[in-house]
Scaffold this motif. Structure first.
Motif, PDB file in Angstrom:
ATOM      1  N   ARG A   1       0.777  -1.159  -0.149  1.00 48.22           N
ATOM      2  CA  ARG A   1      -0.018  -0.088   0.135  1.00 48.22           C
ATOM      3  C   ARG A   1       0.933   1.151  -0.140  1.00 48.22           C
ATOM      4  N   ALA A   2       2.006   1.260   0.723  1.00 46.13           N
ATOM      5  CA  ALA A   2       2.742   2.517   0.940  1.00 46.13           C
ATOM      6  C   ALA A   2       3.638   2.803  -0.479  1.00 46.13           C
ATOM      7  N   THR A   3       4.002   1.624  -1.377  1.00 46.97           N
ATOM      8  CA  THR A   3       4.448   1.700  -2.782  1.00 46.97           C
ATOM      9  C   THR A   3       3.398   2.205  -3.409  1.00 46.97           C
ATOM     10  N   ALA A   4       2.035   1.975  -3.459  1.00 49.09           N
ATOM     11  CA  ALA A   4       1.165   2.231  -4.183  1.00 49.09           C
ATOM     12  C   ALA A   4       0.905   3.890  -3.984  1.00 49.09           C
ATOM     13  N   VAL A   5       0.746   4.215  -2.823  1.00 51.01           N
ATOM     14  CA  VAL A   5       0.636   5.567  -2.257  1.00 51.01           C
ATOM     15  C   VAL A   5       1.735   6.392  -2.970  1.00 51.01           C
ATOM     16  N   ALA A   6       2.878   6.103  -2.871  1.00 49.85           N
ATOM     17  CA  ALA A   6       4.084   6.900  -3.289  1.00 49.85           C
ATOM     18  C   ALA A   6       3.967   6.847  -4.597  1.00 49.85           C
ATOM     19  N   ALA A   7       4.110   5.590  -5.477  1.00 49.29           N
ATOM     20  CA  ALA A   7       3.835   5.836  -6.882  1.00 49.29           C
ATOM     21  C   ALA A   7       2.945   6.852  -7.315  1.00 49.29           C
ATOM     22  N   GLU A   8       1.637   6.921  -6.750  1.00 47.91           N
ATOM     23  CA  GLU A   8       0.745   8.007  -7.222  1.00 47.91           C
ATOM     24  C   GLU A   8       1.219   9.573  -6.948  1.00 47.91           C
ATOM     25  N   LEU A   9       1.938   9.716  -5.720  1.00 44.67           N
ATOM     26  CA  LEU A   9       2.233  10.911  -5.515  1.00 44.67           C
ATOM     27  C   LEU A   9       3.531  11.334  -6.560  1.00 44.67           C
TER      28      LEU A   9
ATOM     29  N   SER B   1       9.707   1.836  -4.831  1.00 44.33           N
ATOM     30  CA  SER B   1       9.405   0.891  -3.407  1.00 44.33           C
ATOM     31  C   SER B   1       9.416   1.731  -2.302  1.00 44.33           C
ATOM     32  N   ALA B   2       8.359   1.556  -1.543  1.00 42.82           N
ATOM     33  CA  ALA B   2       8.303   2.272  -0.006  1.00 42.82           C
ATOM     34  C   ALA B   2       8.097   1.433   0.831  1.00 42.82           C
ATOM     35  N   ARG B   3       8.248   1.980   2.168  1.00 41.95           N
ATOM     36  CA  ARG B   3       8.121   1.449   3.357  1.00 41.95           C
ATOM     37  C   ARG B   3       7.461   2.165   4.460  1.00 41.95           C
ATOM     38  N   ALA B   4       6.553   1.672   5.088  1.00 40.58           N
ATOM     39  CA  ALA B   4       5.970   2.642   6.085  1.00 40.58           C
ATOM     40  C   ALA B   4       6.716   2.662   7.578  1.00 40.58           C
ATOM     41  N   ASP B   5       7.102   3.606   8.122  1.00 39.94           N
ATOM     42  CA  ASP B   5       7.826   3.345   9.542  1.00 39.94           C
ATOM     43  C   ASP B   5       6.652   3.395  10.695  1.00 39.94           C
ATOM     44  N   ASP B   6       7.077   3.322  11.655  1.00 43.21           N
ATOM     45  CA  ASP B   6       5.907   3.296  12.797  1.00 43.21           C
ATOM     46  C   ASP B   6       5.246   4.599  12.926  1.00 43.21           C
ATOM     47  N   ASP B   7       5.787   5.700  12.807  1.00 43.10           N
ATOM     48  CA  ASP B   7       4.786   6.951  12.790  1.00 43.10           C
ATOM     49  C   ASP B   7       4.166   7.203  11.581  1.00 43.10           C
ATOM     50  N   GLY B   8       3.936   6.424  10.660  1.00 44.79           N
ATOM     51  CA  GLY B   8       3.207   6.476   9.292  1.00 44.79           C
ATOM     52  C   GLY B   8       3.717   7.056   8.324  1.00 44.79           C
TER      53      GLY B   8
END
Length: 165
Positions: free
Chosen positions: A7-15, A76-83
């Protein structure tokens, strides 16, 4: 909040796609809105603070061009603990000059890597930090004369040296 890497990768790719389209469409107000007001963007040879400065600098850098095309990939994206989202991606940009020579308009192709930190705000996801590492350039370098002066990170420079570029 985004909690998984897909999901993080999809959000990042869109932005980041919106970033590329904003430059290619010369939609600098849209580009400005993609960054937090206090964002730090390090493009190597120049740095910007905030979306307004990024938009102003990009408008000036691309002013003499007839067209551009930024192709984004390997997101490629990864979410950290604070979002927050930590993102890596590649871009390949073709920039075409307004003037034409005997063989048509001059152009240059540039490849770079983006490292971004994205944060979620009330209006949506925004770029909080950006670092751009140039990988290679081919074509008429006079179109973007500042590119060769951009320092590359140790990792990018080492990879380029191993490739012989």
């Amino acid at each position: 909040m985004v909690t998984d890497d897909a999901r993080a990768t999809a959000v990042a790719a869109e932005l980041l796609a919106r970033y590329c389209w904003a430059i290619d469409d010369e939609a600098y107000d849209d580009l400005r809105a993609l960054f937090l007001p206090e964002a730090v963007a390090d493009y190597g040879v120049f740095r910007c603070r905030g979306g307004a400065e990024v938009a102003t600098v990009m408008a000036e850098l691309h002013r003499g061009l007839r067209t551009t095309q930024h192709l984004l990939g390997s997101v490629s994206a990864r979410a950290d603990d604070d979002g927050r989202l930590h993102v890596r991606s590649h871009v390949r940009a073709t920039l075409v000059a307004r003037s034409t020579g005997e063989e048509g308009p001059a152009r240059v192709e540039v490849a770079a890597s983006y490292r971004d930190l994205l944060m979620h705000t009330d209006p949506g996801w925004r770029i909080a930090e950006r670092r751009v590492d140039g990988r290679w350039v081919a074509g008429d370098r006079t179109i973007l004369p500042w590119f060769d002066r951009a320092p590359r990170s140790d990792r990018a420079a080492g990879a380029a040296q191993a490739r012989g570029t």
